[in-house]
Motif scaffolding. Sequence first.
Motif, PDB file in Angstrom:
ATOM      1  N   ILE A   1      16.910  21.967  39.671  1.00 50.75           N
ATOM      2  CA  ILE A   1      17.504  22.681  40.806  1.00 50.75           C
ATOM      3  C   ILE A   1      18.793  23.377  40.379  1.00 50.75           C
ATOM      4  N   VAL A   2      19.654  22.641  39.699  1.00 47.10           N
ATOM      5  CA  VAL A   2      20.935  23.194  39.257  1.00 47.10           C
ATOM      6  C   VAL A   2      20.727  24.421  38.373  1.00 47.10           C
ATOM      7  N   GLN A   3      19.762  24.342  37.459  1.00 50.31           N
ATOM      8  CA  GLN A   3      19.531  25.479  36.584  1.00 50.31           C
ATOM      9  C   GLN A   3      18.896  26.660  37.312  1.00 50.31           C
ATOM     10  N   CYS A   4      18.070  26.406  38.301  1.00 53.15           N
ATOM     11  CA  CYS A   4      17.568  27.512  39.121  1.00 53.15           C
ATOM     12  C   CYS A   4      18.738  28.249  39.768  1.00 53.15           C
ATOM     13  N   MET A   5      19.693  27.501  40.274  1.00 54.57           N
ATOM     14  CA  MET A   5      20.850  28.110  40.918  1.00 54.57           C
ATOM     15  C   MET A   5      21.671  28.911  39.911  1.00 54.57           C
ATOM     16  N   LYS A   6      21.905  28.339  38.747  1.00 51.91           N
ATOM     17  CA  LYS A   6      22.730  29.006  37.736  1.00 51.91           C
ATOM     18  C   LYS A   6      22.052  30.246  37.160  1.00 51.91           C
ATOM     19  N   GLN A   7      20.717  30.237  37.108  1.00 47.82           N
ATOM     20  CA  GLN A   7      19.982  31.343  36.499  1.00 47.82           C
ATOM     21  C   GLN A   7      19.448  32.346  37.523  1.00 47.82           C
ATOM     22  N   GLY A   8      19.813  32.187  38.785  1.00 49.16           N
ATOM     23  CA  GLY A   8      19.425  33.157  39.792  1.00 49.16           C
ATOM     24  C   GLY A   8      17.969  33.112  40.193  1.00 49.16           C
ATOM     25  N   ARG A   9      17.387  31.913  40.193  1.00 48.65           N
ATOM     26  CA  ARG A   9      16.012  31.733  40.651  1.00 48.65           C
ATOM     27  C   ARG A   9      16.006  31.051  42.011  1.00 48.65           C
ATOM     28  N   ASN A  10      15.013  31.370  42.813  1.00 52.75           N
ATOM     29  CA  ASN A  10      14.781  30.651  44.052  1.00 52.75           C
ATOM     30  C   ASN A  10      14.004  29.384  43.739  1.00 52.75           C
ATOM     31  N   TYR A  11      14.132  28.374  44.576  1.00 49.86           N
ATOM     32  CA  TYR A  11      13.419  27.132  44.291  1.00 49.86           C
ATOM     33  C   TYR A  11      13.002  26.432  45.570  1.00 49.86           C
ATOM     34  N   ILE A  12      11.944  25.677  45.459  1.00 49.88           N
ATOM     35  CA  ILE A  12      11.528  24.692  46.458  1.00 49.88           C
ATOM     36  C   ILE A  12      11.372  23.388  45.701  1.00 49.88           C
ATOM     37  N   ALA A  13      12.009  22.337  46.165  1.00 51.30           N
ATOM     38  CA  ALA A  13      11.953  21.055  45.463  1.00 51.30           C
ATOM     39  C   ALA A  13      11.638  19.944  46.451  1.00 51.30           C
ATOM     40  N   SER A  14      10.919  18.944  45.968  1.00 53.86           N
ATOM     41  CA  SER A  14      10.610  17.780  46.801  1.00 53.86           C
ATOM     42  C   SER A  14      11.032  16.506  46.092  1.00 53.86           C
ATOM     43  N   GLU A  15      11.403  15.502  46.882  1.00 52.16           N
ATOM     44  CA  GLU A  15      11.808  14.195  46.352  1.00 52.16           C
ATOM     45  C   GLU A  15      11.659  13.169  47.481  1.00 52.16           C
ATOM     46  N   ILE A  16      11.050  12.024  47.168  1.00 50.75           N
ATOM     47  CA  ILE A  16      10.820  11.025  48.213  1.00 50.75           C
ATOM     48  C   ILE A  16      11.884   9.925  48.240  1.00 50.75           C
ATOM     49  N   ASN A  17      12.700   9.836  47.187  1.00 46.41           N
ATOM     50  CA  ASN A  17      13.736   8.805  47.133  1.00 46.41           C
ATOM     51  C   ASN A  17      15.004   9.332  47.806  1.00 46.41           C
ATOM     52  N   ASP A  18      15.324   8.792  48.981  1.00 45.48           N
ATOM     53  CA  ASP A  18      16.443   9.319  49.752  1.00 45.48           C
ATOM     54  C   ASP A  18      17.779   9.123  49.051  1.00 45.48           C
ATOM     55  N   SER A  19      17.920   8.041  48.273  1.00 52.65           N
ATOM     56  CA  SER A  19      19.191   7.816  47.582  1.00 52.65           C
ATOM     57  C   SER A  19      19.411   8.870  46.500  1.00 52.65           C
ATOM     58  N   TYR A  20      18.340   9.297  45.838  1.00 50.67           N
ATOM     59  CA  TYR A  20      18.494  10.378  44.867  1.00 50.67           C
ATOM     60  C   TYR A  20      18.943  11.658  45.559  1.00 50.67           C
ATOM     61  N   ILE A  21      18.374  11.927  46.719  1.00 47.84           N
ATOM     62  CA  ILE A  21      18.724  13.145  47.458  1.00 47.84           C
ATOM     63  C   ILE A  21      20.183  13.109  47.907  1.00 47.84           C
ATOM     64  N   GLN A  22      20.564  12.014  48.557  1.00 47.17           N
ATOM     65  CA  GLN A  22      21.900  11.933  49.153  1.00 47.17           C
ATOM     66  C   GLN A  22      23.002  11.710  48.126  1.00 47.17           C
ATOM     67  N   ASP A  23      22.737  10.881  47.135  1.00 49.09           N
ATOM     68  CA  ASP A  23      23.797  10.463  46.207  1.00 49.09           C
ATOM     69  C   ASP A  23      23.874  11.315  44.941  1.00 49.09           C
ATOM     70  N   ILE A  24      22.774  12.000  44.599  1.00 47.95           N
ATOM     71  CA  ILE A  24      22.764  12.754  43.341  1.00 47.95           C
ATOM     72  C   ILE A  24      22.509  14.247  43.570  1.00 47.95           C
ATOM     73  N   ILE A  25      21.380  14.573  44.208  1.00 50.13           N
ATOM     74  CA  ILE A  25      20.952  15.969  44.279  1.00 50.13           C
ATOM     75  C   ILE A  25      21.878  16.808  45.149  1.00 50.13           C
ATOM     76  N   LEU A  26      22.146  16.367  46.379  1.00 51.28           N
ATOM     77  CA  LEU A  26      22.982  17.175  47.269  1.00 51.28           C
ATOM     78  C   LEU A  26      24.401  17.364  46.723  1.00 51.28           C
TER      79      LEU A  26
END
Length: 236
Positions: free
Chosen positions: A200-225
């Motif tokens: 996700i981070v590299q999509c943002m840095k390289q100017g790409r659009n992205y759709i990402a999925s993740e089922i672990n809420d702690s990864y989403i809240q504590d790391i990804i966001l």
Amino acid sequence: MDCVEVLKELPSESVDLVIADPPYYRMKGEFDFVFQSVPQYLAWCTEWVRECHRILKPTGAFYCWGSSQMIDKLSVEVLDKFDWIKRNLIVWNYRTGRPAKATYRNEAEFLWFYSNHLHEINNDAVRIPYDEGGEKDKRKNPKGKSCGNVWEFPRIMPNYKESTGHPTQKPEKLAERIILASSMPDALVFIPFAGSGSEIVQCMKQGRNYIASEINDSYIQDIILPRIAATNKAIK
């Protein structure tokens, strides 16, 4: 959401690139031990890979990580069953690993590169420096030599600035190379297993659009966001 649920909502032939880093099967992390057997694991892989194949554009590419214990089965029993081209088995050589008595030390992970028939690699975007002295040969490309299928990047160690605490985090440099090689600016990338958010981070840095999925809420809240917020702040 589960990646299969997200995939089924996406239109056919709508995505330029898929970067998949699924559970490896009984290697590391709780998510690797949810499968009771190899057939069960491969059947699950077939389900989400089928949807990835459906959503890829005719020019699209598919990359999938795996371990030495499962990468061959994944290819023969899942990936080869779809109508796309097997391009490369890429080796990520990180040159560190735990010693073992009965096997050679594992110092690599593996990345299958498949694509639809009209895909082309952006070779100039991922050229690498020549070995010392090689750059003086006037017959060689001044931008560097073309990228090979052995990629040498260190693993993320706990004391690295990039470290998030995710048990199987991959360095951003891997995602950067995939994105630059197999997509253009404003392309749409699908990331079925967001994990630590490196892709996700590299999509943002390289100017790409992205759709990402993740089922672990702690990864989403504590790391990804938090990584998304930090990246937004850095690139503005």
